[in-house]
Design an enzyme around this catalytic site. Sequence first.
Site, PDB file in Angstrom:
ATOM      1  N   ASP A  68       0.836  -1.193   0.000  1.00 32.38           N
ATOM      2  CA  ASP A  68       0.000   0.000   0.000  1.00 32.38           C
ATOM      3  C   ASP A  68       0.871   1.244   0.000  1.00 32.38           C
ATOM      4  O   ASP A  68       0.626   2.189   0.727  1.00 32.38           O
ATOM      5  CB  ASP A  68      -0.911  -0.015   1.240  1.00 32.38           C
ATOM      6  CG  ASP A  68      -2.192   0.764   0.994  1.00 32.38           C
ATOM      7  OD1 ASP A  68      -2.378   1.252  -0.128  1.00 32.38           O
ATOM      8  OD2 ASP A  68      -2.992   0.869   1.941  1.00 32.38           O
ATOM      9  N   HIS A 267     -13.097  18.169 -18.456  1.00 30.23           N
ATOM     10  CA  HIS A 267     -12.315  17.210 -17.670  1.00 30.23           C
ATOM     11  C   HIS A 267     -11.873  16.031 -18.538  1.00 30.23           C
ATOM     12  O   HIS A 267     -11.940  14.881 -18.120  1.00 30.23           O
ATOM     13  CB  HIS A 267     -13.107  16.727 -16.454  1.00 30.23           C
ATOM     14  CG  HIS A 267     -13.083  17.689 -15.314  1.00 30.23           C
ATOM     15  ND1 HIS A 267     -13.742  17.480 -14.121  1.00 30.23           N
ATOM     16  CD2 HIS A 267     -12.451  18.886 -15.174  1.00 30.23           C
ATOM     17  CE1 HIS A 267     -13.519  18.504 -13.319  1.00 30.23           C
ATOM     18  NE2 HIS A 267     -12.746  19.369 -13.936  1.00 30.23           N
ATOM     19  N   ASP A 284      -4.334  20.954 -18.238  1.00 30.98           N
ATOM     20  CA  ASP A 284      -4.815  21.361 -16.908  1.00 30.98           C
ATOM     21  C   ASP A 284      -4.260  20.330 -15.927  1.00 30.98           C
ATOM     22  O   ASP A 284      -4.726  19.188 -15.887  1.00 30.98           O
ATOM     23  CB  ASP A 284      -6.346  21.358 -16.949  1.00 30.98           C
ATOM     24  CG  ASP A 284      -6.988  21.794 -15.643  1.00 30.98           C
ATOM     25  OD1 ASP A 284      -6.312  21.786 -14.596  1.00 30.98           O
ATOM     26  OD2 ASP A 284      -8.193  22.124 -15.676  1.00 30.98           O
ATOM     27  N   ASP A 295      -2.889  23.609  -9.333  1.00 34.68           N
ATOM     28  CA  ASP A 295      -3.890  23.435 -10.391  1.00 34.68           C
ATOM     29  C   ASP A 295      -3.676  24.566 -11.391  1.00 34.68           C
ATOM     30  O   ASP A 295      -4.181  25.671 -11.198  1.00 34.68           O
ATOM     31  CB  ASP A 295      -5.296  23.490  -9.776  1.00 34.68           C
ATOM     32  CG  ASP A 295      -6.379  23.224 -10.810  1.00 34.68           C
ATOM     33  OD1 ASP A 295      -6.043  22.891 -11.958  1.00 34.68           O
ATOM     34  OD2 ASP A 295      -7.571  23.343 -10.458  1.00 34.68           O
ATOM     35  N   HIS A 364     -18.218  27.390 -17.282  1.00 38.36           N
ATOM     36  CA  HIS A 364     -17.964  26.983 -15.888  1.00 38.36           C
ATOM     37  C   HIS A 364     -17.638  28.216 -15.053  1.00 38.36           C
ATOM     38  O   HIS A 364     -17.364  29.293 -15.603  1.00 38.36           O
ATOM     39  CB  HIS A 364     -16.809  25.967 -15.814  1.00 38.36           C
ATOM     40  CG  HIS A 364     -15.536  26.424 -16.476  1.00 38.36           C
ATOM     41  ND1 HIS A 364     -14.702  27.380 -15.917  1.00 38.36           N
ATOM     42  CD2 HIS A 364     -14.952  26.059 -17.648  1.00 38.36           C
ATOM     43  CE1 HIS A 364     -13.656  27.563 -16.715  1.00 38.36           C
ATOM     44  NE2 HIS A 364     -13.783  26.783 -17.784  1.00 38.36           N
ATOM     45  N   HIS A 368     -12.169  28.108  -7.671  1.00 39.29           N
ATOM     46  CA  HIS A 368     -12.461  27.198  -6.561  1.00 39.29           C
ATOM     47  C   HIS A 368     -11.315  27.295  -5.580  1.00 39.29           C
ATOM     48  O   HIS A 368     -10.218  27.747  -5.933  1.00 39.29           O
ATOM     49  CB  HIS A 368     -12.678  25.758  -7.057  1.00 39.29           C
ATOM     50  CG  HIS A 368     -11.546  25.182  -7.866  1.00 39.29           C
ATOM     51  ND1 HIS A 368     -10.385  24.715  -7.298  1.00 39.29           N
ATOM     52  CD2 HIS A 368     -11.395  25.002  -9.210  1.00 39.29           C
ATOM     53  CE1 HIS A 368      -9.574  24.262  -8.257  1.00 39.29           C
ATOM     54  NE2 HIS A 368     -10.152  24.437  -9.421  1.00 39.29           N
ATOM     55  N   HIS A 375     -10.195  20.731  -5.495  1.00 37.80           N
ATOM     56  CA  HIS A 375     -11.348  21.576  -5.166  1.00 37.80           C
ATOM     57  C   HIS A 375     -11.418  21.535  -3.648  1.00 37.80           C
ATOM     58  O   HIS A 375     -12.078  20.680  -3.071  1.00 37.80           O
ATOM     59  CB  HIS A 375     -12.629  21.043  -5.800  1.00 37.80           C
ATOM     60  CG  HIS A 375     -12.689  21.280  -7.285  1.00 37.80           C
ATOM     61  ND1 HIS A 375     -13.853  21.437  -7.978  1.00 37.80           N
ATOM     62  CD2 HIS A 375     -11.702  21.423  -8.209  1.00 37.80           C
ATOM     63  CE1 HIS A 375     -13.590  21.646  -9.269  1.00 37.80           C
ATOM     64  NE2 HIS A 375     -12.287  21.629  -9.420  1.00 37.80           N
ATOM     65  N   GLU A 393      -9.638  30.862 -13.444  1.00 38.53           N
ATOM     66  CA  GLU A 393      -9.535  30.034 -14.656  1.00 38.53           C
ATOM     67  C   GLU A 393     -10.610  30.336 -15.693  1.00 38.53           C
ATOM     68  O   GLU A 393     -11.472  29.495 -15.951  1.00 38.53           O
ATOM     69  CB  GLU A 393      -9.546  28.551 -14.287  1.00 38.53           C
ATOM     70  CG  GLU A 393     -10.656  28.114 -13.347  1.00 38.53           C
ATOM     71  CD  GLU A 393     -10.592  26.618 -13.054  1.00 38.53           C
ATOM     72  OE1 GLU A 393     -10.456  25.840 -14.003  1.00 38.53           O
ATOM     73  OE2 GLU A 393     -10.674  26.253 -11.869  1.00 38.53           O
ATOM     74  N   TYR A 397     -14.948  27.827 -24.924  1.00 40.46           N
ATOM     75  CA  TYR A 397     -15.034  26.493 -25.526  1.00 40.46           C
ATOM     76  C   TYR A 397     -15.991  26.554 -26.728  1.00 40.46           C
ATOM     77  O   TYR A 397     -17.184  26.794 -26.553  1.00 40.46           O
ATOM     78  CB  TYR A 397     -15.516  25.486 -24.478  1.00 40.46           C
ATOM     79  CG  TYR A 397     -14.664  25.582 -23.225  1.00 40.46           C
ATOM     80  CD1 TYR A 397     -13.451  24.901 -23.131  1.00 40.46           C
ATOM     81  CD2 TYR A 397     -15.033  26.421 -22.171  1.00 40.46           C
ATOM     82  CE1 TYR A 397     -12.641  25.044 -22.014  1.00 40.46           C
ATOM     83  CE2 TYR A 397     -14.225  26.571 -21.052  1.00 40.46           C
ATOM     84  CZ  TYR A 397     -13.032  25.884 -20.983  1.00 40.46           C
ATOM     85  OH  TYR A 397     -12.219  26.038 -19.888  1.00 40.46           O
ATOM     86  N   ARG A 406      -8.220  27.637 -22.100  1.00 44.15           N
ATOM     87  CA  ARG A 406      -8.366  27.904 -20.655  1.00 44.15           C
ATOM     88  C   ARG A 406      -7.009  28.383 -20.142  1.00 44.15           C
ATOM     89  O   ARG A 406      -5.972  27.830 -20.530  1.00 44.15           O
ATOM     90  CB  ARG A 406      -8.841  26.656 -19.911  1.00 44.15           C
ATOM     91  CG  ARG A 406      -9.023  26.881 -18.421  1.00 44.15           C
ATOM     92  CD  ARG A 406      -9.981  25.868 -17.765  1.00 44.15           C
ATOM     93  NE  ARG A 406      -9.490  24.506 -17.707  1.00 44.15           N
ATOM     94  CZ  ARG A 406      -9.949  23.507 -18.458  1.00 44.15           C
ATOM     95  NH1 ARG A 406     -10.926  23.711 -19.332  1.00 44.15           N
ATOM     96  NH2 ARG A 406      -9.448  22.284 -18.343  1.00 44.15           N
ATOM     97  N   GLU A 408      -5.367  29.166 -16.400  1.00 48.33           N
ATOM     98  CA  GLU A 408      -5.684  29.020 -14.964  1.00 48.33           C
ATOM     99  C   GLU A 408      -4.432  29.245 -14.130  1.00 48.33           C
ATOM    100  O   GLU A 408      -3.380  28.671 -14.392  1.00 48.33           O
ATOM    101  CB  GLU A 408      -6.209  27.609 -14.699  1.00 48.33           C
ATOM    102  CG  GLU A 408      -6.498  27.337 -13.222  1.00 48.33           C
ATOM    103  CD  GLU A 408      -7.042  25.935 -12.992  1.00 48.33           C
ATOM    104  OE1 GLU A 408      -6.760  25.028 -13.803  1.00 48.33           O
ATOM    105  OE2 GLU A 408      -7.745  25.748 -11.986  1.00 48.33           O
TER     106      GLU A 408
HETATM  107  N1  GLY Z   1      -8.290  21.428 -12.672  1.00 49.45           N
HETATM  108  C1  GLY Z   1      -9.437  20.638 -12.681  1.00 49.45           C
HETATM  109  C2  GLY Z   1     -10.583  21.289 -12.032  1.00 49.45           C
HETATM  110  O1  GLY Z   1     -10.492  22.398 -11.551  1.00 49.45           O
HETATM  111  O2  GLY Z   1     -11.652  20.723 -11.956  1.00 49.45           O
END
Ligand code: GLY
Length: 449
Positions: A68, A267, A284, A295, A364, A368, A375, A393, A397, A406, A408
């Site tokens: 693990d 995504h 991304d 991110d 979007h 976040h 997130h 971001e 699109y 994009r 970000e």
């Molecule tokens: N970078 C992926 C998202 O913000 O959902």
Amino acid sequence: MSIRKIGSAVFTLCLVLSPGSILAQEGSPAGSVPPEVLKARRQRLLAELNGAPAILSSAGPRGDYAQDSDYREDNAFFYLTGLEAPGGWLVLNGGGGEAEVLYLPPRAPAAERWTGPQMGPGPEAGALTGITEVRSAEALEEDLPLWLGGQGGGEEAGSNSPYGSFGDPRFREALASLLPEGASAIRPLAPLMARLRLVKDAEELERLRAAVEITCEAHRELWRVADPGTAEYELEAALEYVFKIHGAERVGFPSIVGSGPNSVILHYDKNRRSLEAGDLVVVDIGAEYGYYTADVTRTFPANGQFSPRQKALYELVLGAWAAGLEMIRPGSTMADVNRSVRDFLETRSGDLCGGTSCAPFLIHGVSHWLGMDVHDVGENRTPFVAGMVLTLEPGLYLPEEALGIRVEDDILVTETGHEVLSDALPRSTEEIEAVMKEAPIWVNSGFKD
Ligand code: GLY
């Protein structure tokens, strides 16, 4: 089932399903979280508990295969203990006092033949966490009535119900079964933890800065190696190689490398297509370093040069980005940032999207929270204060043109405004095109002839 039997079941679950070693972050590239930092976090949580006890479990075992190495600790448990401790529990404020007790499974020599040495209950765990009272996980069941203080029936029952946080839902059920008769239900600790984790301490910021720096270097390397014909998965391999050789132990989320038609899928992480001349490529990505993830997104042209239309749309997105950034300062909110970005697109699109603005092509929200999760926890309406970290971001699109853009960045709120943590990564079309002409630094073969 009797309390003792259920307690044993919890313990057995931990031992049998997860004989993995119990480690701190010692030896990891990010190192251990200093015990005084962990102590300060626990003190802040104690101040929020208002006299109620809090009981936290580690993450759950992953399976019955005795390997693990990629065990990832539950965020709340790691935030407060700095340990990776399958089968571990933390109790705070037991009995209404200031107690901190860590429970760890005892060492299991037979399992250690497979997993290597474990850290059992003892002074080593105490030194790493700053928790002086470290007991065997076998003692949890016996101690529980004591930690629950006034619980267990009578007039006071329910007045001070415990908070719980469970790295695995099975532990919630197990603990609920252990509560003395008449004890009130367990309250979720998550909202309290979220408030704490929203404002990052210096140790968290150091880890986040490292994660961002590694992620930015991976972007640069991608630009250097990408060409028409390169597969999205090759770029994924290159960027994750850069992550790992710089000490990022895993990705914060599946890497998104979307070219051409895939650039409009928010995504997209299958990464199976090959780049074609004329494509824009949305990348991304986020390295996770010491439990904190970056991110960062950039968009680049597969053939090394933005077309005039791609450039015009890209620069519109950059303008929206700047409009959003201006709103990031103490007192404003994510809603303000979103409004500012959309207002810019509404008023500055010219004829780029036909007669109307390009705003409908931003599908979007633009921010976040960022931290241990990509997130990250926290209420989105919370007004900004210094120490919070969020993304910015904006994107556009246009599926009919197979064209997605994009941009970000990761933004720290400061006392006076903001700091763009990922500012060192170029954003302008000219700078991106220039880096694309450079020779690869980290990935030396298998891409360009
Ligand atoms: N970078 C992926 C998202 O913000 O959902």
